[in-house]
Write an enzyme that holds these catalytic residues in place. Structure first.
Site, short mmCIF file in Angstrom:
data_model
loop_
_atom_site.label_atom_id
_atom_site.label_comp_id
_atom_site.label_asym_id
_atom_site.label_seq_id
_atom_site.Cartn_x
_atom_site.Cartn_y
_atom_site.Cartn_z
N ARG A 89 88.21 -3.83 -30.99
CA ARG A 89 87.18 -3.06 -31.69
C ARG A 89 87.69 -1.62 -31.75
O ARG A 89 87.71 -0.92 -30.73
CB ARG A 89 85.85 -3.16 -30.94
N HIS A 147 84.41 -5.55 -40.81
CA HIS A 147 83.72 -6.16 -39.67
C HIS A 147 83.53 -7.65 -39.96
O HIS A 147 82.41 -8.13 -40.15
CB HIS A 147 82.38 -5.47 -39.44
N GLN A 190 80.97 -9.84 -37.91
CA GLN A 190 79.58 -9.67 -38.31
C GLN A 190 79.26 -10.52 -39.53
O GLN A 190 78.20 -11.14 -39.62
CB GLN A 190 79.29 -8.20 -38.60
N ASP A 204 71.97 -1.28 -42.99
CA ASP A 204 72.71 -0.86 -41.80
C ASP A 204 72.52 0.65 -41.67
O ASP A 204 71.98 1.30 -42.57
CB ASP A 204 74.19 -1.24 -41.93
N CYS A 262 72.53 -5.44 -38.93
CA CYS A 262 73.54 -5.85 -37.95
C CYS A 262 73.32 -5.22 -36.59
O CYS A 262 73.93 -5.67 -35.61
CB CYS A 262 74.93 -5.56 -38.48
N ARG A 279 76.03 -13.87 -33.59
CA ARG A 279 77.35 -13.32 -33.28
C ARG A 279 78.05 -14.21 -32.25
O ARG A 279 79.24 -14.48 -32.35
CB ARG A 279 77.23 -11.89 -32.74
#
Length: 300
Positions: free
Chosen positions: A103, A130, A133, A221, A257, A285
């Site tokens: 990450r 991402h 996600q 988001d 998310c 997830r």
């Protein structure tokens, strides 16, 4: 040949469907208390430059449920990019672990890790993408609507990394997607071109009301992502009319998310409403990433 996931379109549409199928099977097994443990004595190395709740806990828990083990490697734990080249970190970790997940801020660092690692590499997030996600998002939509056919989705907010991967994933599964962003904050042209090659690029608009007309689901988001704190005031002003409110959502489902900046991109009332499926999305997830890890192991 070792397979990696730098962005969602590193999978073919058929492979994406297979990963989602694996995820659904593993979720059903977990809920039935019959978890398979194919990763006995295997280790996931998790590199984190950015703080995390969902990414760290879902990957670490997922490896445990699969019978394996995960090691957290924070910015003060290893020499990624300082003390040794990124490629050396990739090569050294590959001698110890079975999968690497990172990450990061810079997407180029993820590309270098993937290039030099000799075990599967998973992009847990970069400033450009991402994909993990998106796997969870698509699994959630498939559960909620029984598939993707005739499902209409509106993205309302910033054309950020989450949005860009979701645009690609939506094209791959045939979702009808409209993206509403302020001028200057849209999806990158190269991502729109990739989406068009994969299936259909989304409709784009600068009007949230236009975007949500006739849709089944609204996705948003944060307006200010990690690392953009110096742009906060400028971005909040640009996104002033893009807050997802009860009036905008109506009776549609809501995805986010997380983490949510309540009172900025979405109101507290909306995210606490029965329309919000954000907690199913967050749980997925775990299951989507388990499906990905199992599929990657099958390709080795």
């Amino acid at each position: 040949m070792t397979r990696n996931l730098l962005d969602i379109d590193d999978l073919t549409p058929d492979e994406l469907e297979t990963v989602l199928d694996r995820a659904a099977e593993l979720k059903a097994a977990h809920e039935a208390g019959t978890d398979a443990e194919p990763f006995d004595n295997q280790t996931l190395g998790m590199i984190f430059e950015k703080p995390s709740t969902r990414t760290r806990v879902s990957f670490e828990t997922g490896m445990t449920q699969l019978g394996g083990h995960a090691i957290f490697l924070g910015p003060d734990d290893i020499h990624l990019g300082h003390g040794e080249p990124v490629k050396d970190t990739a090569r050294a970790l590959s001698r110890y672990v079975d999968v690497i997940m990172a990450r990061l801020f810079d997407h180029e660092d993820a590309e270098e890790l993937a290039e030099y690692a000799t075990v599967p590499f998973v992009n847990g997030l970069t400033d450009e993408a991402h994909p993990c996600q998106t796997l969870a998002d698509l699994l959630t939509i498939r559960e909620q609507f029984g598939g993707f056919e005739e499902v209409r989705v509106a993205w309302v907010g910033d054309g950020n990394n989450v949005a860009q991967s979701f645009v690609l994933g939506a094209a791959m599964v045939g979702l009808d997607l409209t993206v509403a962003t302020p001028e200057g904050y849209g999806i990158d042209d190269d991502v729109l071109e990739r989406a068009d090659e994969l299936g259909t690029a989304p409709e784009t608009t600068h009007d949230p009301e236009v975007a949500v007309a006739g849709v089944d689901l609204v996705y948003t988001d944060v307006f200010v992502s990690m690392g953009e704190e110096d742009e906060r005031e400028e971005k909040l002003q640009a996104f002033d009319t893009f807050q997802v409110t009860s009036d905008l959502v109506g009776d549609r489902k809501l995805m986010h998310c997380l983490p949510a900046h309540r009172g900025e991109e979405v109101t507290d009332e909306v995210i606490e409403s029965d329309n919000a499926i954000v907690w199913d999305q967050a749980e997925n997830r775990l299951h989507a990433q388990k499906g990905l890890l199992v599929w990657l192991s099958e390709q080795s």
